[in-house]
Design a protein around this motif. Structure first.
Motif, short mmCIF file in Angstrom:
data_model
loop_
_atom_site.label_atom_id
_atom_site.label_comp_id
_atom_site.label_asym_id
_atom_site.label_seq_id
_atom_site.Cartn_x
_atom_site.Cartn_y
_atom_site.Cartn_z
N TYR A 1 0.87 9.50 17.72
CA TYR A 1 1.23 9.55 16.30
C TYR A 1 2.08 8.35 15.90
N GLN A 2 2.88 7.82 16.84
CA GLN A 2 3.68 6.62 16.51
C GLN A 2 2.77 5.45 16.12
N ALA A 3 1.68 5.30 16.87
CA ALA A 3 0.72 4.23 16.56
C ALA A 3 0.03 4.49 15.23
N VAL A 4 -0.26 5.77 14.96
CA VAL A 4 -0.89 6.14 13.68
C VAL A 4 0.00 5.72 12.51
N LEU A 5 1.30 6.03 12.62
CA LEU A 5 2.23 5.68 11.54
C LEU A 5 2.32 4.17 11.35
N VAL A 6 2.36 3.42 12.45
CA VAL A 6 2.44 1.96 12.35
C VAL A 6 1.18 1.39 11.71
N LEU A 7 0.03 1.90 12.12
CA LEU A 7 -1.24 1.39 11.58
C LEU A 7 -1.41 1.76 10.10
N ILE A 8 -0.97 2.96 9.72
CA ILE A 8 -1.04 3.35 8.31
C ILE A 8 -0.16 2.43 7.47
N PHE A 9 1.04 2.14 7.98
CA PHE A 9 1.93 1.23 7.26
C PHE A 9 1.29 -0.15 7.13
N ALA A 10 0.68 -0.64 8.22
CA ALA A 10 0.03 -1.95 8.18
C ALA A 10 -1.11 -1.97 7.18
N ALA A 11 -1.89 -0.87 7.15
CA ALA A 11 -3.02 -0.81 6.22
C ALA A 11 -2.55 -0.82 4.77
N THR A 12 -1.47 -0.12 4.49
CA THR A 12 -1.01 -0.04 3.10
C THR A 12 -0.30 -1.32 2.65
N LEU A 13 0.02 -2.22 3.59
CA LEU A 13 0.55 -3.53 3.19
C LEU A 13 -0.48 -4.31 2.37
N ALA A 14 -1.75 -3.96 2.53
CA ALA A 14 -2.79 -4.65 1.77
C ALA A 14 -2.93 -4.12 0.35
N ASN A 15 -2.31 -2.99 0.04
CA ASN A 15 -2.47 -2.41 -1.30
C ASN A 15 -1.89 -3.28 -2.41
N PRO A 16 -0.64 -3.76 -2.30
CA PRO A 16 -0.11 -4.56 -3.42
C PRO A 16 -0.92 -5.80 -3.76
N PRO A 17 -1.28 -6.67 -2.79
CA PRO A 17 -2.09 -7.83 -3.19
C PRO A 17 -3.47 -7.46 -3.71
N SER A 18 -4.07 -6.41 -3.14
CA SER A 18 -5.40 -6.01 -3.60
C SER A 18 -5.35 -5.49 -5.03
N GLN A 19 -4.41 -4.60 -5.33
CA GLN A 19 -4.32 -4.05 -6.67
C GLN A 19 -3.85 -5.11 -7.68
N ALA A 20 -2.99 -6.03 -7.24
CA ALA A 20 -2.56 -7.10 -8.13
C ALA A 20 -3.72 -8.02 -8.49
N ALA A 21 -4.55 -8.34 -7.50
CA ALA A 21 -5.71 -9.19 -7.77
C ALA A 21 -6.68 -8.50 -8.72
N LYS A 22 -6.88 -7.21 -8.53
CA LYS A 22 -7.77 -6.46 -9.42
C LYS A 22 -7.22 -6.46 -10.84
N SER A 23 -5.93 -6.21 -10.98
CA SER A 23 -5.28 -6.22 -12.29
C SER A 23 -5.42 -7.59 -12.94
N ALA A 24 -5.23 -8.64 -12.16
CA ALA A 24 -5.30 -10.00 -12.69
C ALA A 24 -6.72 -10.38 -13.11
N LEU A 25 -7.70 -9.80 -12.45
CA LEU A 25 -9.10 -10.14 -12.72
C LEU A 25 -9.62 -9.49 -14.00
N MET A 26 -9.09 -8.33 -14.37
CA MET A 26 -9.67 -7.54 -15.45
C MET A 26 -9.81 -8.31 -16.77
#
Length: 460
Positions: free
Chosen positions: A114-139
């Motif tokens: 589960y420790q690895a699961v938590l680390v990987l989930i955190f790493a995956a969600t690091l991609a959310n801000p740039p992805s959502q910002a790019a989408k917002s900027a593109l609209m």
């Protein structure tokens, strides 16, 4: 290079139609890709929460698995969002989807600690801000005028719908096999990347290497443009105030349903009804208000809806049954959704080129922090006072706050001046990076170069 879009100020024209919005093939690709990613995200939240609980039998660790997805916004959302300004938006969105797909596949490895699961989930969600910002900027590069307002409303509504569908579907699939739910999420990211790559044409980055400075300095510029421009600051206050109370029924739903169960509903059913009420109201409000009223009427309705949103929650003081609480929460969501697209539309006009993704990072982080703060404070108050009293009084304070915010709303001349200043800055060639700032709407370094003449906006 696209031509400069026409003025987007509200006019007396009729509202845009769904047909007009979905006729834009690039918007269709972004819309479907976003819906897939959102559903997959909520499915994964349900699956990871259950997966950690099955391993540890710890409610606290299970809750931590859910909460870790919010940490990137709280710890560095604006900085991560600023990255989207440096690279082409399509490339940012595709790269973030592929990174999240790969990490979800790793999380799906059987018997992963589960420790690895938590680390990987955190790493995956690091991609959310740039992805959502790019989408917002593109609209705004895809839609113009009232089509943009309707497109923003559709995106907000599908996000709320994805939350409902994702949680229900995720809980059902995860109860059978959490790994299957995680693989489903990985697949949604893969399809999303494919749709964006094939359905959205490539555009240059809004900031060229010659106009880059330090990433933290660029992030500070995002805060400066939002909080030092009176019109943008007024919109931020209105949006943040709305988030301060609209989340409360959803955040307290579990305790509310279990502490004082009434009527024919079980505690579990009461909790579910209260939690989904606000998203359902949000979906209806976003679609109906944007579709039934023209731009000029929506502009007039924006401030009354802002006051109405907390006002409809004040009757919680009377300790109504869960179905009535759900109705109040749905009405609140309806009012907030009716207000937000027009607020976003005004943000488009008053925001100079080159700040789109960074402004989104500032706004999105503020929303996350405000919502977490509201749930935390009302939860602590509910330890000492009855939940209906807490929600009712908190909402009454929201009415006062919203009334003050609407009374302090900038006058028409200030709004027009901000729009004119942003338009003038957008029309000017990029300044020398070593020279003084221009445009009058920002304090600090010069505006970065943009890839086209479109105005900026932020999705809240």
């Amino acid at each position: 290079m696209e031509a400069t879009v026409p003025d987007e100020r509200p006019s007396a024209e009729g509202p845009a139609t769904f047909r007009e919005v979905f006729a834009q093939h690039e918007f269709r690709a972004v819309f479907v890709a976003g819906a897939l990613s959102w559903v997959g995200d909520y499915v994964a939240k349900a699956a990871v929460t259950l997966l950690v609980y099955q391993q540890t039998k710890s409610v606290a660790l299970s809750a931590a698995a859910f909460a870790v997805s919010f940490l990137p916004w709280l710890l560095g959302g604006p900085v991560l969002a600023a990255l989207a300004e440096r690279y082409p938006y399509r490339r940012v969105m595709v790269a973030c989807d592929l990174i999240r797909m790969a990490l979800m596949l790793l999380i799906a490895i059987p018997n992963l600690p589960y420790q690895a699961v938590l680390v990987l989930i955190f790493a995956a969600t690091l991609a959310n801000p740039p992805s959502q910002a790019a989408k917002s900027a593109l609209m705004p590069q895809l839609l113009t005028g009232d089509r943009l307002v309707l497109g923003l409303s559709l995106n907000s509504s599908v996000g709320q719908a994805a939350q409902v569908v994702g949680y229900v579907f995720g809980a059902a699939v995860a109860s059978i096999d959490p790994v299957a739910a995680l693989l489903f999420n990985a697949a949604t990211f893969g399809f999303s990347a494919l749709l964006v790559r094939l359905g959205v044409r490539d555009r240059p980055a809004s900031m060229t290497p010659a106009h880059r400075s330090h990433l933290l300095r660029e992030t500070h510029q995002g805060f400066a443009i939002v909080y030092r421009t009176p019109v943008l600051r007024a919109i931020a206050v209105l949006v943040f105030s709305a988030m301060l109370f609209s989340i409360v029924p959803e955040g307290l739903a579990a305790a509310w349903a279990n502490e004082d169960a009434k009527g024919d509903l079980s505690a579990g059913a009461a909790q579910a009804v209260i939690m989904v009420a606000n998203p359902v109201g949000f979906i209806l409000g976003g679609l109906l208000v944007s579709r039934l009223f023209g731009p000029a009427r929506r502009l007039k309705l924006m401030r009354p809806l802002a006051v109405l949103a907390p006002l409809v929650l004040v009757p919680a003081l009377l300790d109504p049954p869960p179905l009535v609480v759900a109705l109040l929460a749905a009405l609140c969501g309806f009012a907030v959704a009716g207000m937000l697209p027009m607020a976003n539309g005004l943000f488009v006009q008053a925001l100079p080129n080159g700040f789109r993704a960074r402004a989104f990072g500032v706004m999105a982080t503020g929303v996350q922090v405000i919502q977490g703060f509201a749930v935390l404070v009302t939860g602590l108050l509910a330890e000492r006072f009855p939940i209906p009293v807490v929600v009712g009084v908190w909402s009454a304070a929201g009415v006062v706050l919203m009334t003050v915010a609407t009374l302090r709303w900038p006058d028409r001349q200030t709004v027009d001046a901000a729009i004119a200043a942003a338009s003038a800055a957008n029309a000017e060639p990029p300044p020398n990076p070593d020279g003084p700032a221009s445009g009058g709407t920002t304090a600090g370094p010069p505006e970065p170069r943009t890839g086209d003449g479109h105005r900026r906006h932020v999705v809240t």
